[in-house]
Design a protein around this motif. Structure first.
Motif, PDB file in Angstrom:
ATOM      1  N   ILE A 154      -5.396   0.815  -1.305  1.00  0.00           N
ATOM      2  CA  ILE A 154      -5.446  -1.035  -0.934  1.00  0.00           C
ATOM      3  C   ILE A 154      -4.255  -2.050  -1.218  1.00  0.00           C
ATOM      4  CG2 ILE A 154      -6.818  -2.474  -0.974  1.00  0.00           C
ATOM      5  CD1 ILE A 154      -9.150  -0.950  -1.741  1.00  0.00           C
ATOM      6  N   GLY A 155      -3.420  -2.275   0.087  1.00  0.00           N
ATOM      7  CA  GLY A 155      -2.530  -3.623  -0.252  1.00  0.00           C
ATOM      8  C   GLY A 155      -3.247  -4.421   0.293  1.00  0.00           C
ATOM      9  N   VAL A 175      -4.532  -0.225   3.972  1.00  0.00           N
ATOM     10  CA  VAL A 175      -5.861   1.201   3.359  1.00  0.00           C
ATOM     11  C   VAL A 175      -4.996   2.370   3.371  1.00  0.00           C
ATOM     12  CG1 VAL A 175      -7.481   2.514   3.432  1.00  0.00           C
ATOM     13  CG2 VAL A 175      -7.659   0.059   2.953  1.00  0.00           C
ATOM     14  N   ALA A 205       0.722  -1.517   0.158  1.00  0.00           N
ATOM     15  CA  ALA A 205       0.026   0.118  -0.109  1.00  0.00           C
ATOM     16  C   ALA A 205       0.949   1.180  -0.064  1.00  0.00           C
ATOM     17  CB  ALA A 205      -0.678   0.139   1.461  1.00  0.00           C
TER      18      ALA A 205
END
Length: 200
Positions: free
Chosen positions: A74-75, A116, A61
């Motif tokens: 988002i990651g 996030v 992210a």
């Protein structure tokens, strides 16, 4: 002079090249872009699977947010945890066979981490959605048939539960139904709302 105009909605960027995560995020009916995080996923010496998943989700992210500082990024990362041993994506058939032989008859915790990040607002959250999965005592023939059918070489622990992989399992225990596929949508929605993204 202060403007009373509402803030413009921020772009959402999925920091992942996973087709599974793209499909899951699309269920929220939210416009989003996709960017490759380009993060080294090598585990650190002695790193526990849950810590590895959390570290990589946040690293992904942050890496994408550095290139998209105004966006909400988002990651996510998933690591299969077999009694403290991290099992990642097998990448090829022989490694997938080895993983499934290790997991047969065992309970594996799929550690799915989510992060996030929005640099513009200073927002950063990270969370973990563990999923306990009990594997059947699989025969070599069942493993081979499954792998030839699904070819799940891009799935952590070779487990593709949304397809034929469900037949490998005795039970799934979790509180976020999409976590095992790769993106826990309940947590994703919660964190996006916290970041100021309107979903409904």
């Amino acid at each position: 002079m202060t403007s009373n105009a509402p803030a413009l909605p921020r772009t959402v960027v999925l920091g992942s090249t996973s087709r599974y995560r793209r499909e899951l995020l699309s269920r929220l009916n939210l416009p989003f872009e996709v960017a490759a995080p380009e993060v080294d996923e090598t585990p650190q010496p002695g790193e526990a699977p849950r810590k590895l998943a959390l570290r990589l989700a946040l690293a992904k992210a942050r890496a994408v947010a550095a290139r998209h500082p105004e966006a909400v990024v988002i990651g996510s990362d998933q690591v299969a945890d077999l009694a403290g041993q991290a099992l990642g994506k097998p990448g090829e058939h022989a490694r997938a066979v080895q993983q499934l032989r290790q997991m047969r008859g065992q309970t594996v915790v799929f550690q799915t981490a989510l992060a996030v990040v929005c640099l513009a607002t200073g927002f950063e959250q990270v969370d973990l959605a563990p999923v306990r999965v009990r594997f059947r005592d699989l025969s070599d023939e069942e493993i081979e048939h499954y792998l030839q059918t699904e070819k799940p070489y891009d799935c952590a622990g070779s487990a593709k539960s949304e397809g034929l992989g469900i037949a490998l399992l005795d039970a799934i225990e979790n509180d976020d139904p999409t976590a095992l596929v790769g993106l826990p949508l309940i947590r994703t929605a919660r964190m996006l709302r916290a970041a100021g993204v309107k979903l409904l």
